[in-house]
Design an enzyme around this catalytic site. Structure first.
Site, PDB file in Angstrom:
ATOM      1  N   GLU A   1       0.858  -1.185   0.000  1.00  0.00           N
ATOM      2  CA  GLU A   1       0.000   0.000   0.000  1.00  0.00           C
ATOM      3  C   GLU A   1       0.895   1.236   0.000  1.00  0.00           C
ATOM      4  OE1 GLU A   1      -2.888   0.308   3.152  1.00  0.00           O
ATOM      5  OE2 GLU A   1      -3.822   2.046   2.228  1.00  0.00           O
TER       6      GLU A   1
ATOM      7  N   MET B   1       0.458  -2.794   8.805  1.00  0.00           N
ATOM      8  CA  MET B   1      -0.252  -2.911   7.532  1.00  0.00           C
ATOM      9  C   MET B   1      -1.174  -4.121   7.562  1.00  0.00           C
ATOM     10  SD  MET B   1      -0.800  -1.804   4.504  1.00  0.00           S
ATOM     11  CE  MET B   1      -1.994  -2.634   3.459  1.00  0.00           C
TER      12      MET B   1
ATOM     13  N   GLU C   1      -5.586  -2.797  12.787  1.00  0.00           N
ATOM     14  CA  GLU C   1      -5.295  -3.668  11.628  1.00  0.00           C
ATOM     15  C   GLU C   1      -6.307  -4.804  11.558  1.00  0.00           C
ATOM     16  OE1 GLU C   1      -3.391  -2.208   9.704  1.00  0.00           O
ATOM     17  OE2 GLU C   1      -2.511  -0.867  11.192  1.00  0.00           O
TER      18      GLU C   1
ATOM     19  N   HIS D   1      -9.562  -3.643  10.088  1.00  0.00           N
ATOM     20  CA  HIS D   1      -9.492  -3.451   8.630  1.00  0.00           C
ATOM     21  C   HIS D   1      -9.965  -4.693   7.872  1.00  0.00           C
ATOM     22  CE1 HIS D   1      -7.885   0.387   7.490  1.00  0.00           C
ATOM     23  NE2 HIS D   1      -6.723   0.256   8.086  1.00  0.00           N
TER      24      HIS D   1
ATOM     25  N   GLU E   1      -9.817   4.241   6.185  1.00  0.00           N
ATOM     26  CA  GLU E   1      -8.987   4.693   7.310  1.00  0.00           C
ATOM     27  C   GLU E   1      -9.787   5.486   8.353  1.00  0.00           C
ATOM     28  OE1 GLU E   1      -6.447   3.252   7.864  1.00  0.00           O
ATOM     29  OE2 GLU E   1      -5.747   2.530   5.925  1.00  0.00           O
TER      30      GLU E   1
END
Ligand code: BAL
Ligand code: ZN
Length: 854
Positions: A119, A261, A296, A299, A318
Site C-alpha cells: 500500500e 499494515m 489492523e 481493517h 482509514e
C-alpha cells in the site's frame, strides 16, 4: 511531474481474475513469475497498460507465446501491449533487487528477512500489474527460498503446500480465497520466534493466531496476542463482524515505514507496535500496541472485505477504521482520557495541517504522491466525520448503516459516497448536506455568543460558523455540525444535541437562571475550533462542576489560552489566579476516580497545543510562559504535589486502567517536583533506581529533561548502558537526547548518528532522532540563527534518496513557514529552496516543498 485527479477517475478497462505468483527469493536477484488471467471489461480497448516501477523484465508470454521485444512497449513505469482477445493469460518474469530497496516499498530485504509493503502503490515494484485498488484478484503465491536462512515463508490466505526441494530450498504455496487488490498482497520470509495462540469465533470456528517476531523476542508478543483476541471478540460483540480465514498471522519487523499494515491474513507490523513488556515499554507503548493491533484487525472488514475504489477514497477505510479502533480503546480503558488524546491530535496536528500548504479534505481531490496522503486529515479527521455520523444516527442507527454497507458492498471496491448512502438509506436520514465534510477542507470556527433575558428567564445562544480559506480551496460553505451541549444550572444539568446547518443559528433555553452556563461541543462533537465568551471564572466553574470529564478538561484548556494571553501581555509577571491553585489543590488532595483524567487536568499544555491557537506563532513567548506556569505550580503546590506523589508511589507493575492512571498521576507530580533542583535529586534517583517498569524510568528522564535537571546526563548514561542491546528502548534514549532544549543538542545529534545502533536505513531510528528534534524541541528547532532548520534540511537531503516516505514526513514542520515571524520565515524559506534545488528530489518531497513555496 504528474498530478492525478479524482475527477479523472475511469473504471478499469481490464481486470485480473487470478494472479499466480512465484518468488525465487534472493537478496539481490529475486525472480518473480506472475501468471495473470486477464479479462477485458471495455470491448473498445485494444491496448493494455500495466504499472511497473524499477523492474527488470526477463520475459513476457501472451497465452503460450513468448513475445519478442518489438511486440510490446516496456518502460520503467509501464508495460504496454496490443490486445485482441477478451480473455487471455500473461506470464511475466521480472527480476528485482530487494537489498537495494531502501525505500521499503514493494519487496525489500532488511535485517536478514524479506518483507513487503504494497500500500499504496508498492506492488508495481514487484511485477507489472493493474496496481489499483478496484482490480480485485484471487491470489496464489509460491515462495522458494533457502531453508536454513528462511525457515518461514509466508503470504496471504491458507497454506496449501510445503515441501523441501533437493537444493536446500523450501517451496511453500499459499492460496487466498478472497479476491483482493494488489495493495493487500504480502510476502515475508525469514527466521523468527513464533508465538501461537488460537481463537474461537462466535460461530464456533477455530482460528490459529501466529505471531512471528525477532528471535529471542517471542515473550514480548504475548500482550499483542491477547490484544488481538480482545479485538476479535469486541468486533463480534459491537459490530457483529467475525473473522473469515483459518489463520491470522502477524509479523513484527524492525524496518518499516508505517505503524502496521493490514494485508489479508498476514499483517506486517513495525516491531514497536508488537513487542512490549513492562520493563521495556511504557504504558503509552502498551496502549498503542492494543490500539494498532485492533486497527489492523478491524481493517479485515473495513478495508479488506470492502475496499476503496481509488486512493482518493482512502478515508473510506482509514477514517472508519480509526473510529472503530478509538471505540475499541475507549471500551478497553479510560473513555474520557482516550477522547482527550484523540482531540489533542485533531487540535494540534490536524488543525496545523489545515493551516498548511498541504491542506486537503478527507477525500483529497488531487495527488502527486499517494504516500503523502496518509495524513492526520484522512485518518483522524476522517474518524471525526464518522463519529459525527454516529452522533447524528445513534449507535443503533449507525450499526444499521454498517449492516447495509456490508450487505451491499461486501467483496467490492467502493467510494465514500457509497458508505454515506448506506448510512442514509438504513436510517431514512437525509445526509446530502453532511457530505460536504468529504470535499471541504479546513477548520471550521464556531463562535458562540450568549444573550440572557432575565424577565423571560431565557438564554439565547447565537451560533455562527465560518471556515477560513485554505491553501487548496478559497470558498467554503456551511457544514452540518452536531453540537452536543450541557447546560449547567441549579436545577441540574440538561444536555442535548443541536444540529447546526447554516452559517448563523440560534439555540434558545427557556426557564433558566442567569447563572446557567452552557457547555458546548461536549466530547468535541464536531471537529471545529470553538470561540466562546466565557470568563475565567466561568471556565473554572465548568472545570470544577461539569459532570463530564472531557468538559472539565476542555474548560481548563481554554483557561490556559487566556492565561497565556495574559502572560504575553504582562511580560511574564503574570501570576496564575488563586482559584486555579485551589482547583489544583483539590485535585491533588482528592484525585478523581479516574486518576489518568486527574493527571490530564494537572497538565500545562504543551507547546504545540498553545501554538495552534495563533496564526503567527510566538515561539519564544509560548516557551517562556510554559516555563513560568510550571514553575509557579511547582512552587505554590510543592507540599500537595509531594503528598500526592507519595500517596501514589507504590503501584503494581501490570498494565491495566487503574495502574496506568496511578502512574500517570504520580509521574505528573514528579514532573513538577523535578523543578525543585537539587532537593529533587534524591526523589528522582530513587524512582529511577527502584522502578520495575519503563514508564517510571522514562518519567524520571523526561522530568529531568523538562526541568533541565543536572541528574539528566548521568541517568542517560546509565540508561544507555542498561539498554544498549534493545533498539526499541534505545529509540527512547535517542529521542530524549534530541529533545534536549539546549544548544548542546547539535553535537549530541552528531554523536547519535554515529552510534552503532543508528542507521539511516531504519525509519524508527531516524524518526527517534529527527522527529523528536523537529517536533519536541521547538526552542532549538526554531533557533533564530537557523541552525535547527539547517540540521533538518541537511538530514532531508541525505535521507530523501534513501527513503522518500520518511523524508517527506519529516519535512512537515518546515512547510508552515508562513506562520512564524519574518526572520524565521526567511530562514525556513531558504531551507525549502535548498531542498527544491536539489536534483533528483523525490516526488514525495517535491510535492510538499513545491506547495510550500507556491
Ligand atoms: N493501511 C495502512 C496502514 C493502516 O492504516 O493500517
Ligand atoms: Zn488503517
Amino acid at each position: 511531474r504528474s498530478v492525478k485527479r479524482l475527477s479523472d477517475y475511469q473504471p478499469p478497462g481490464f481486470t485480473i481474475d487470478s494472479t499466480d505468483l512465484t518468488f525465487e527469493l534472493d537478496a539481490t536477484h529475486t525472480v518473480v513469475t506472475a501468471v495473470l488471467e486477464l479479462r477485458r471489461l471495455d470491448p473498445q480497448l485494444t491496448e493494455l497498460s500495466l504499472d511497473g516501477q524499477q523492474l527488470q523484465l526477463l520475459s513476457l508470454h501472451y497465452n503460450d507465446k513468448l513475445l519478442a521485444a518489438n511486440e510490446f512497449d516496456c518502460t520503467s513505469q509501464q508495460l504496454r501491449l496490443k490486445v485482441t482477445e477478451d480473455t487471455f493469460r500473461l506470464t511475466i518474469r521480472t527480476q528485482i533487487n530487494p537489498l537495494a530497496n531502501t525505500a521499503l516499498e514493494g519487496l525489500y530485504y532488511a535485517n536478514g528477512s524479506f518483507c513487503s509493503q504494497c500500500e499504496a502503490e508498492g506492488f508495481r515494484r514487484i511485477t507489472y500489474y493493474l496496481d489499483r485498488p478496484d482490480v480485485l484478484s484471487v491470489f496464489r503465491t509460491t515462495i522458494i527460498a533457502d531453508t536454513a536462512h528462511y525457515p518461514y515463508l509466508l503470504s496471504n490466505g491458507n497454506k496449501v503446500e510445503q515441501r523441501k526441494l533437493d537444493n536446500g530450498q523450501t517451496l511453500v504455496c499459499w492460496q487466498d480465497p478472497f479476491p483482493k487488490p494488489s495493495y493487500l498482497f504480502a510476502l515475508v520470509a525469514g527466521d523468527f520466534d513464533l508465538l501461537r495462540g488460537d481463537y474461537q469465533t462466535r460461530s464456533g470456528r477455530m482460528v490459529a493466531l501466529d505471531f512471528f517476531v525477532e528471535k529471542g523476542q517471542g515473550g514480548k508478543a504475548a500482550f499483542a496476542l491477547d490484544a488481538l483476541k480482545r479485538s476479535m471478540r469486541w468486533d463480534e460483540q459491537r459490530f457483529g463482524l467475525e473473522y473469515d480465514l483459518d489463520t491470522y498471522m502477524v509479523v513484527a519487523v524492525d524496518f518499516f515505514n508505517m505503524g502496521a499494515m493490514e494485508n489479508k491474513g498476514l499483517n506486517v507490523f513495525n516491531s514497536k507496535y508488537v513487542l512490549v513488556s513492562e520493563d521495556t515499554a511504557t504504558d503509552t507503548d502498551f496502549f498503542n500496541v492494543e490500539s494498532i493491533i485492533g486497527h489492523e484487525y478491524f481493517h479485515n472488514w473495513t478495508g479488506n472485505r470492502v475496499t476503496c475504489r481509488d486512493w482518493f477514497q482512502l478515508s473510506l477505510k482509514e477514517g472508519l477504521t480509526v473510529f472503530r479502533d478509538q471505540e475499541f480503546s475507549r471500551d478497553m480503558g479510560s473513555a474520557t482520557v482516550n477522547r482527550i488524546h484523540a482531540v489533542q491530535v485533531i487540535r494540534t496536528a490536524q488543525f496545523a495541517e489545515d493551516a498548511s500548504p498541504m491542506a486537503h479534505p478527507i477525500r483529497p481531490q488531487q495527488v502527486m504522491e499517494m504516500n503523502n496522503f496518509y495524513t492526520v486529515t484522512v485518518y483522524d479527521k476522517g474518524a471525526e466525520v464518522i463519529r459525527m455520523l454516529h452522533t447524528l444516527l445513534g449507535e443503533a442507527g449507525f450499526q444499521a448503516g454498517m449492516r447495509l454497507y456490508f450487505e451491499r458492498h461486501d467483496g467490492q471496491a467502493v467510494t465514500c459516497d457509497d458508505f454515506v448512502q448506506a448510512m442514509q438509506d438504513a436510517n431514512h436520514y437525509d445526509l446530502s448536506a453532511f457530505r460536504l465534510w468529504y470535499q471541504q477542507s479546513g477548520t471550521p470556527e464556531l463562535t458562540m455568543q450568549r444573550h440572557y433575558e432575565p424577565q423571560q428567564q431565557r438564554l439565547t445562544l447565537r451560533l455562527n460558523q465560518r471556515t477560513a480559506a485554505t491553501a487548496d480551496q478559497p470558498d467554503k460553505a456551511a457544514l452540518v455540525l452536531p453540537v452536543r451541549y450541557q447546560l449547567l444550572d441549579e436545577s441540574g444539568n440538561k444536555s442535548g444535541l443541536f444540529v447546526m446547518q447554516e452559517h448563523n443559528e440560534t439555540l434558545v433555553f427557556d426557564g433558566v437562571s442567569a447563572q446557567a452556563l452552557p457547555v458546548m461541543l461536549e466530547d468535541f462533537s464536531a471537529p471545529v475550533r470553538l470561540k466562546h465568551d466565557y470568563s475565567e471564572q466561568e471556565l473554572l466553574r465548568i472545570a470544577m462542576e461539569a459532570s463530564n470529564g472531557f468538559a472539565r478538561w476542555d474548560a481548563l484548556q481554554s483557561c490556559w489560552m487566556l492565561w497565556l494571553d495574559q502572560a504575553m501581555h504582562q511580560n511574564n509577571d503574570f501570576r496564575l489566579p488563586d482559584a486555579f491553585f485551589e482547583l489544583y489543590q483539590q485535585l491533588l488532595k482528592l484525585p478523581l476516580d479516574d486518576k489518568a483524567l486527574t493527571a490530564e487536568l494537572l497538565k500545562v499544555p504543551e507547546y504545540h497545543v498553545f501554538a495552534e491557537n495563533f496564526q503567527q506563532i510566538p515561539v519564544d513567548a509560548i516557551l517562556s510562559a510554559i516555563h513560568s506556569f510550571r514553575q509557579q505550580i511547582s512552587q505554590r503546590l510543592a507540599p500537595e504535589l509531594k503528598a500526592c506523589y507519595q500517596q501514589h508511589s507504590v503501584v503494581a507493575v501490570e498494565y491495566n486502567e487503574m495502574n496506568v492512571g496511578i502512574r500517570a498521576l504520580k509521574n505528573r507530580c514528579l514532573d513538577y517536583l523535578a523543578l525543585h533542583g537539587q532537593p529533587a535529586e534524591t526523589l528522582l534517583l530513587q524512582q529511577y533506581n527502584s522502578a520495575s517498569n519503563m514508564t517510571d524510568k522514562l518519567a524520571v528522564l523526561s522530568a529531568c529533561l523538562h526541568s533541565a535537571h543536572p541528574a539528566f546526563f548521568g541517568l542517560m548514561q546509565q540508561f544507555a548502558t542498561e539498554w544498549q542491546h534493545d533498539v526499541l528502548v534505545l529509540d527512547k534514549w535517542f529521542s530524549l537526547h534530541a529533545a534536549q532544549p539546549s544548544a548542546q543538542v547539535f553535537e549530541q545529534i552528531t554523536l547519535l548518528c554515529q552510534h552503532p545502533k543508528f542507521s539511516w536505513q531504519n525509519p524508527n531510528r531516524v524518526r527517534a532522532v529527527f522527529h523528536a528534534f523537529a517536533m519536541q524541541n521547538p526552542g532549538q528547532f526554531h533557533r533564530m540563527d537557523g541552525r535547527g532548520y539547517q540540521l533538518l534540511t541537511d538530514t532531508l537531503l541525505k535521507l530523501d534518496p534513501i527513503n522518500p516516505q520518511v523524508s517527506a514526513r519529516l519535512v512537515t514542520p518546515l512547510l508552515s513557514w508562513q506562520r512564524f515571524d519574518l526572520e524565521r520565515q526567511a530562514l525556513m524559506k531558504a531551507a525549502l529552496h535548498r531542498l527544491s534545488a536539489q536534483p533528483g528530489i523525490s516526488d514525495d518531497l517535491y510535492e510538499k516543498v513545491s506547495k510550500a513555496l507556491a
